[in-house]
Scaffold this motif. Sequence first.
Motif, PDB file in Angstrom:
ATOM      1  N   LYS A   1     -14.189   6.401   2.180  1.00 22.40           N
ATOM      2  CA  LYS A   1     -14.334   5.307   3.163  1.00 22.40           C
ATOM      3  C   LYS A   1     -14.884   5.866   4.462  1.00 22.40           C
ATOM      4  O   LYS A   1     -14.353   6.838   5.008  1.00 22.40           O
ATOM      5  CB  LYS A   1     -12.976   4.671   3.405  1.00 22.40           C
ATOM      6  CG  LYS A   1     -12.863   3.817   4.676  1.00 22.40           C
ATOM      7  CD  LYS A   1     -11.554   3.058   4.703  1.00 22.40           C
ATOM      8  CE  LYS A   1     -11.203   2.500   6.068  1.00 22.40           C
ATOM      9  NZ  LYS A   1      -9.973   1.683   6.037  1.00 22.40           N
TER      10      LYS A   1
ATOM     11  N   TYR B   1       0.836  -1.207   0.000  1.00 26.38           N
ATOM     12  CA  TYR B   1       0.000   0.000   0.000  1.00 26.38           C
ATOM     13  C   TYR B   1       0.863   1.246   0.000  1.00 26.38           C
ATOM     14  O   TYR B   1       0.512   2.256  -0.608  1.00 26.38           O
ATOM     15  CB  TYR B   1      -0.935  -0.001   1.219  1.00 26.38           C
ATOM     16  CG  TYR B   1      -1.852  -1.192   1.237  1.00 26.38           C
ATOM     17  CD1 TYR B   1      -2.664  -1.474   0.145  1.00 26.38           C
ATOM     18  CD2 TYR B   1      -1.907  -2.042   2.324  1.00 26.38           C
ATOM     19  CE1 TYR B   1      -3.503  -2.581   0.154  1.00 26.38           C
ATOM     20  CE2 TYR B   1      -2.740  -3.138   2.341  1.00 26.38           C
ATOM     21  CZ  TYR B   1      -3.535  -3.409   1.255  1.00 26.38           C
ATOM     22  OH  TYR B   1      -4.358  -4.495   1.261  1.00 26.38           O
TER      23      TYR B   1
ATOM     24  N   THR C   1      -7.292 -12.278   0.869  1.00 25.63           N
ATOM     25  CA  THR C   1      -8.110 -12.248   2.079  1.00 25.63           C
ATOM     26  C   THR C   1      -9.595 -12.203   1.724  1.00 25.63           C
ATOM     27  O   THR C   1     -10.434 -12.753   2.436  1.00 25.63           O
ATOM     28  CB  THR C   1      -7.741 -11.019   2.941  1.00 25.63           C
ATOM     29  OG1 THR C   1      -6.339 -11.027   3.155  1.00 25.63           O
ATOM     30  CG2 THR C   1      -8.448 -11.036   4.275  1.00 25.63           C
TER      31      THR C   1
ATOM     32  N   ILE D   1      -5.770   2.442   4.601  1.00 21.77           N
ATOM     33  CA  ILE D   1      -5.638   1.077   5.130  1.00 21.77           C
ATOM     34  C   ILE D   1      -4.709   1.040   6.334  1.00 21.77           C
ATOM     35  O   ILE D   1      -3.585   1.541   6.284  1.00 21.77           O
ATOM     36  CB  ILE D   1      -5.143   0.117   4.037  1.00 21.77           C
ATOM     37  CG1 ILE D   1      -6.231  -0.020   2.965  1.00 21.77           C
ATOM     38  CG2 ILE D   1      -4.779  -1.238   4.632  1.00 21.77           C
ATOM     39  CD1 ILE D   1      -5.847  -0.846   1.782  1.00 21.77           C
ATOM     40  N   GLY D   2      -5.194   0.437   7.407  1.00 22.74           N
ATOM     41  CA  GLY D   2      -4.370   0.191   8.588  1.00 22.74           C
ATOM     42  C   GLY D   2      -3.570   1.410   8.993  1.00 22.74           C
ATOM     43  O   GLY D   2      -4.074   2.524   9.014  1.00 22.74           O
TER      44      GLY D   2
ATOM     45  N   GLY E   1     -12.267  -5.294   2.450  1.00 21.63           N
ATOM     46  CA  GLY E   1     -10.997  -5.047   1.760  1.00 21.63           C
ATOM     47  C   GLY E   1     -11.071  -3.736   0.992  1.00 21.63           C
ATOM     48  O   GLY E   1     -11.912  -3.587   0.098  1.00 21.63           O
ATOM     49  N   ASP E   2     -10.214  -2.804   1.343  1.00 22.81           N
ATOM     50  CA  ASP E   2     -10.405  -1.440   0.845  1.00 22.81           C
ATOM     51  C   ASP E   2     -10.043  -1.246  -0.617  1.00 22.81           C
ATOM     52  O   ASP E   2     -10.539  -0.321  -1.257  1.00 22.81           O
ATOM     53  CB  ASP E   2      -9.614  -0.450   1.710  1.00 22.81           C
ATOM     54  CG  ASP E   2     -10.297  -0.207   3.049  1.00 22.81           C
ATOM     55  OD1 ASP E   2     -11.533  -0.132   3.072  1.00 22.81           O
ATOM     56  OD2 ASP E   2      -9.598  -0.090   4.065  1.00 22.81           O
TER      57      ASP E   2
ATOM     58  N   THR F   1       0.079  -6.212   1.194  1.00 21.28           N
ATOM     59  CA  THR F   1       0.123  -6.173  -0.260  1.00 21.28           C
ATOM     60  C   THR F   1      -1.254  -6.239  -0.903  1.00 21.28           C
ATOM     61  O   THR F   1      -2.237  -6.667  -0.295  1.00 21.28           O
ATOM     62  CB  THR F   1       0.940  -7.366  -0.799  1.00 21.28           C
ATOM     63  OG1 THR F   1       0.239  -8.578  -0.454  1.00 21.28           O
ATOM     64  CG2 THR F   1       2.343  -7.394  -0.211  1.00 21.28           C
TER      65      THR F   1
ATOM     66  N   GLN G   1      -1.721  -8.023  16.861  1.00 19.11           N
ATOM     67  CA  GLN G   1      -2.639  -8.010  15.726  1.00 19.11           C
ATOM     68  C   GLN G   1      -2.331  -6.865  14.776  1.00 19.11           C
ATOM     69  O   GLN G   1      -3.141  -6.547  13.918  1.00 19.11           O
ATOM     70  CB  GLN G   1      -4.067  -7.784  16.220  1.00 19.11           C
ATOM     71  CG  GLN G   1      -4.657  -8.959  16.947  1.00 19.11           C
ATOM     72  CD  GLN G   1      -6.136  -8.752  17.124  1.00 19.11           C
ATOM     73  OE1 GLN G   1      -6.563  -7.709  17.595  1.00 19.11           O
ATOM     74  NE2 GLN G   1      -6.920  -9.729  16.728  1.00 19.11           N
ATOM     75  N   GLY G   2      -1.236  -6.186  14.979  1.00 21.24           N
ATOM     76  CA  GLY G   2      -0.914  -5.072  14.095  1.00 21.24           C
ATOM     77  C   GLY G   2      -1.695  -3.805  14.382  1.00 21.24           C
ATOM     78  O   GLY G   2      -1.635  -2.853  13.616  1.00 21.24           O
ATOM     79  N   GLU G   3      -2.427  -3.770  15.487  1.00 24.15           N
ATOM     80  CA  GLU G   3      -3.337  -2.649  15.728  1.00 24.15           C
ATOM     81  C   GLU G   3      -2.814  -1.608  16.710  1.00 24.15           C
ATOM     82  O   GLU G   3      -3.537  -0.674  17.029  1.00 24.15           O
ATOM     83  CB  GLU G   3      -4.674  -3.172  16.269  1.00 24.15           C
ATOM     84  CG  GLU G   3      -5.496  -3.951  15.254  1.00 24.15           C
ATOM     85  CD  GLU G   3      -6.260  -3.051  14.290  1.00 24.15           C
ATOM     86  OE1 GLU G   3      -6.176  -1.829  14.411  1.00 24.15           O
ATOM     87  OE2 GLU G   3      -6.928  -3.609  13.411  1.00 24.15           O
TER      88      GLU G   3
ATOM     89  N   VAL H   1      -2.253 -15.286  -6.791  1.00 22.42           N
ATOM     90  CA  VAL H   1      -2.406 -14.065  -7.580  1.00 22.42           C
ATOM     91  C   VAL H   1      -1.001 -13.557  -7.879  1.00 22.42           C
ATOM     92  O   VAL H   1      -0.182 -13.430  -6.970  1.00 22.42           O
ATOM     93  CB  VAL H   1      -3.184 -13.003  -6.794  1.00 22.42           C
ATOM     94  CG1 VAL H   1      -3.185 -11.678  -7.542  1.00 22.42           C
ATOM     95  CG2 VAL H   1      -4.596 -13.477  -6.515  1.00 22.42           C
TER      96      VAL H   1
ATOM     97  N   GLY I   1      -2.436  -9.709  -1.062  1.00 19.65           N
ATOM     98  CA  GLY I   1      -2.991 -10.119   0.221  1.00 19.65           C
ATOM     99  C   GLY I   1      -4.408  -9.615   0.405  1.00 19.65           C
ATOM    100  O   GLY I   1      -5.262 -10.295   0.977  1.00 19.65           O
ATOM    101  N   ASN I   2      -4.681  -8.418  -0.070  1.00 18.04           N
ATOM    102  CA  ASN I   2      -6.031  -7.866   0.053  1.00 18.04           C
ATOM    103  C   ASN I   2      -7.016  -8.701  -0.768  1.00 18.04           C
ATOM    104  O   ASN I   2      -8.125  -8.980  -0.316  1.00 18.04           O
ATOM    105  CB  ASN I   2      -6.048  -6.409  -0.422  1.00 18.04           C
ATOM    106  CG  ASN I   2      -7.046  -5.534   0.322  1.00 18.04           C
ATOM    107  OD1 ASN I   2      -7.679  -4.677  -0.250  1.00 18.04           O
ATOM    108  ND2 ASN I   2      -7.202  -5.752   1.616  1.00 18.04           N
TER     109      ASN I   2
ATOM    110  N   ILE J   1       1.453  -1.019   8.719  1.00 23.44           N
ATOM    111  CA  ILE J   1       0.744  -2.037   7.928  1.00 23.44           C
ATOM    112  C   ILE J   1       0.978  -1.758   6.446  1.00 23.44           C
ATOM    113  O   ILE J   1       1.287  -2.659   5.664  1.00 23.44           O
ATOM    114  CB  ILE J   1      -0.779  -1.983   8.211  1.00 23.44           C
ATOM    115  CG1 ILE J   1      -1.077  -2.228   9.687  1.00 23.44           C
ATOM    116  CG2 ILE J   1      -1.542  -2.965   7.326  1.00 23.44           C
ATOM    117  CD1 ILE J   1      -0.850  -3.604  10.165  1.00 23.44           C
TER     118      ILE J   1
END
Lengths: 721, 253, 171
Positions: B145, B41, B80, B63-64, B85-86, B73, C46-48, B129, B76-77, B68
Amino acid sequence: MTVTGERTATAGRLGHSAARPDGVPKVSGQFAFSSDLSADGMVWGHVLRSPHPHARIRSIDIGPALAIPGVHTVLTADDVLGDNSFGLEHADQPVLAHDVVRFTGEAVAALAADHPDTARRAAQAIVVDYEPLEPLIDAEEAITAPPIHPAGNIFRQLVIRQGDTSAEGEVVVEATYEVGMQDQAFMGPESGLAIPDDDGGVDLHMSTQWLHVDRDQVAACLGLPTEKVRLTLAGVGGAFGAREDVSMQVHICLLALHTRRPVKMVFTREESFLGHVHRHPARMHYRHHATRDGRLVKVEARIVLDGGAYASTSGPVLVNACCFAAGPYVVPNALIEGWAVRTNNPPCGAMRGFGAVQACFAHESQMDLLAAELGMDPVELRLRNVMKSGDRIPTGQVVSGAAPVEELIRTCAAVPLPPLDPSPAVMSMPGGSGRTADPARVRRGVGFAVGFKNLMYSAGFDDYSTARVRLEDGVATVTCAAAEVGQGFVTLAQQIVREVLAVDEVVVAPAETVTIGSAGSTSASRQTWMSGGAVERAALAVRARVDAGEAGPIEETYEHHHPPTFPLDENGQGVAHVSYVFAAHRAVVDVDLDLGLVRVVEIATSQDVGRVLNPLQVTGQIEGGIAQGVGLAVMEEIVLDRGLVRNASFTDYLIPTALDMPDVTIAALVEEPEPGAPFGAKGVGEPPTISSSAAVAAAVRDATGLALPRIPIRPQDIALA
Amino acid sequence: MVEVNAGRRRPSSVVSLTRVPELAGWHREGDEIVLGACLTYADMERGELAALVPALAQAARTIGSPQIRAVATLGGNIGTASPAGDTLPVLAALDAVVEVAGRAGGRRVPLLELITGVKKTSLAPGELVTAVRVPVLRGGQEFLKVGTRNAMVISVVMVAVVVDLDGQSVRAGLGSVAPVPVRAREAERYAGEHTDWSRGRLAGPAVARRFGELCAESTAAIDDHRSTADYRRRAVAVCAARALARALPPLEA
Amino acid sequence: MTETVTYELMVNGERRVVEGSWLGESLLFALRERLGLPGSKNACEQGECGSCSVRLDDRLVCACLVLAADAQGRSVTTVEGLTGADGDALTDVQRAFLDEGGVQCGFCTPGLVMSVHDLLDRNPTPDDLELREAISGNLCRCTGYGRILAAARTVVARRGEASLHESEGPA
Ligand SMILES: Cc1cc2nc3c(=O)[nH]c(=O)nc-3n(C[C@H](O)[C@H](O)[C@H](O)COP(=O)(O)OP(=O)(O)OC[C@H]3O[C@@H](n4cnc5c(N)ncnc54)[C@H](O)[C@@H]3O)c2cc1C
Ligand code: FES
Ligand code: FES
């Protein structure tokens, strides 16, 4: 009387922003938090928790867990060596559930294994046969519902009758308010290390708020005399009330005694959310009576607190909510009724503000409603009714100490409003990086709130702290079991001793239960007064001997009690408190009217501090406390779905980030020395949290014109109104 | 990793994709951009790529946290396949095509066919992917968002609006309002028909509002612990209208 | 534990061998429990929260989200690996946290120190929003961020002054 800058103070002494003794280790990663401890031969403890809010346990099969290589022991209720119940006020919570579980997250089994992952797998392998029961989830229903615990569903009921309870005002405003369940959400997860001793006792290294009371509860559950449980404070990563109750203490000690090995346990964030008490959700119905010129005639309130499954401190929280239900105003007549009840929701107990936060949201919302009804400025209405020293609270008790409420209100309200940015960056509008804001649909709002609460323990509790000061070769050593949880007591202890003994080097010994008596809890904004006072007096006693010409090591211990308080009588009247502390907050917010997203722009505050002992620490307490108030106003809530916690993680329990927290403007720290308080200083930890939520809610109402009777205010409360 | 830390997943082997250089980075192929599956990202947030696919950059920034975004990646989005997923609504709006590699060779699948349900994809075991193809378009792009915090927040609602001035179309991707990313076809058609394409302006402010309502109608939002279905529909309507009005400023009524 | 693995990590400039570890262990667990470096904290895994922030090669990451075995061959810098200029044990960022009152319980501090360093390495003069965004992945429950932001601003100012003096040269 108002300080604006730092006055001349000798470096390291009172009034100066003395450096924290734990500062260098903390910035360099060397400070040992409880989760950082280890010992040779150590194994990892873990607790299996109930997935049900209410269920009968038919059977527990630990066989599959014991069969996993690396598992040392698995304990259930039958393995508890002493009393299988603990609790701060009433020992009504099982160490390990025996026949019934009463909340999601209740401990059912404890085990120890060679690796945290093995421990987790072992917990998953335990087979518990539950018979789910209907959960009791509504606090109002709980008052009359069949009991879900042998001790009944009512933790405490209280009525305060003041003056003429049938008095009527010319103007009456009435509403029902709600506060959601907030979590303390400290950063350092619960963790501890228990090391068994050869004498059958145990050494417990634990992050806690109250060492001696932990020790007493643990000893009772282990069936040991108290001196066989030796508790040493391990580094505490924040507390805010959540570490006042026992969490894992008994479990790791039991595991250590059963395995004869050191046992370490560290809660995951999910376990932390499930494994400690929260702030009580409240439902509060209020009716304010006033004259047409805006003088309060009577306040009627009915407050119901959901205490969750076990008592914890529900009783004292209710007493506080009711005592401070009317706010820092002159209220000639009052009828305040309160209940704290048991449900199958997570247990609730102490959190910064302790009952006063919930009541403040309601009484301040009422003051705004009344101001609107009277067509009066909300700040003016507050000033017209403001409490002064010598006035009474609804329990009949006279506020004899400092009560500079008027000055707080005036100074806070006088702060110039932050300018409107004509072309705001998207990040600084509601919605932030989500880029949702349309500047044409963003409204600014301003809200004001004032709050107060008691300092120290109340209603007859024998509250004291013990400290020892030793002077040897020009170095002073302070021993006190006051838990340093981040608030800076260790700094203050050094400052006090430097001031009294005029020495430079002061060592603060580790807090423990072996060589020193209790310091009481690090809560109720009490350590500055109680333990600060104990340290001061011990140091004064040392100085007296120095002044008398004594040489060699000198040591003095002092046990500092505050003046006695008394339980409230059947009309809720009596001298229940020692002292009060006040604060005012003004919030400025921007609200996206269509999406209901709120950005808090600024919080201005004035606080009654008695005396500033360490300016930087006072600022830190104020800013940090306001952050928790802002969080409660707009985002923080444990979401429950029929007794199940839906957001036990930092992914979904949201606390403010640096992009959410506004600038804080401290308008005034009002220094009116408190009679009887060491150095005239009042505790500063809780006031920032009491009225900041109410101020933010008021500002959002101002921006939207909506009633918004509930915090946290959710986007849908605005967008779908 | 979150699942592993919590003991919900126990890997016996792991594949580290971040060391495969072909999967990192991005390049342009004619009118298309090929985004490597390991593009982070942080890589999308700024620079030339952000100028070429602004909606993706806008999504990436939400995102995050910076930590993050430094490692998480695009692949990964997609893998998942979370409803929240943004990047997915952006990719949906761009009609992104996903390049998949497996033992049996490679294939190309439209994103909306790849994602089949909540955290479900049509990837076969062993398939990965490798890249995502998106077009370079002339026209405004907007990603909005809604979350209840200003950083590190899982979406309550996402709206991506992409305008193709050359193809004279408006495309809208919606997220967190159904098990999979949603394309609001009815709303897209309506907006396309009510745009003055010669000037690149919406026919009037009411068009944006109606577009928002139509977007909301194409959702299948639910109540959960983050929000309610009613709020999500309202938020989609508001965000879609705002996004369209920014991407295609309306002519005065 | 099930199967174990052995691998080598480069931490704070030193080669460290991790033996007998379970494959699922995070870099955070390996640092804290296997390499005796508990400075990186574990508030959520958790990365948060950012309390586990470390430098992995040139990027700031959450150590709890990195598989330890996957960090082989990369350079890891933790708070324990920070050293100041001119023989000072603390960096200017660490000093500023102390001077400005940025530390209360201190649990978030190592992560925040790493984040502020990372930001100022990339952007020596961040504006207020850039600063807030850069630390928005680091939760702090004690301070409300006010003193932490003040600390970061102090570093910017001090570095600015220092470079000004340098460019002015000896008088
Ligand atoms: C704290 C935190 C906050 C987050 N916030 C957000 C957010 O705001 N918005 C958002 O959209 N997401 C968010 N996420 C989710 C996460 O960032 C994304 O899913 C991310 O893109 C994952 O990337 P990764 O490379 O780390 O994938 P991994 O975590 O390594 O993998 C995730 C899944 O995708 C699979 N996968 C990975 N790469 C591929 C590939 N090339 N082909 C096929 N499958 C693959 C994996 O097998 C795994 O099942 C957040 C995550 C965390 C931990
Ligand atoms: S512990 Fe890694 S982000 Fe919280
Ligand atoms: S200082 Fe305690 S969490 Fe930041």
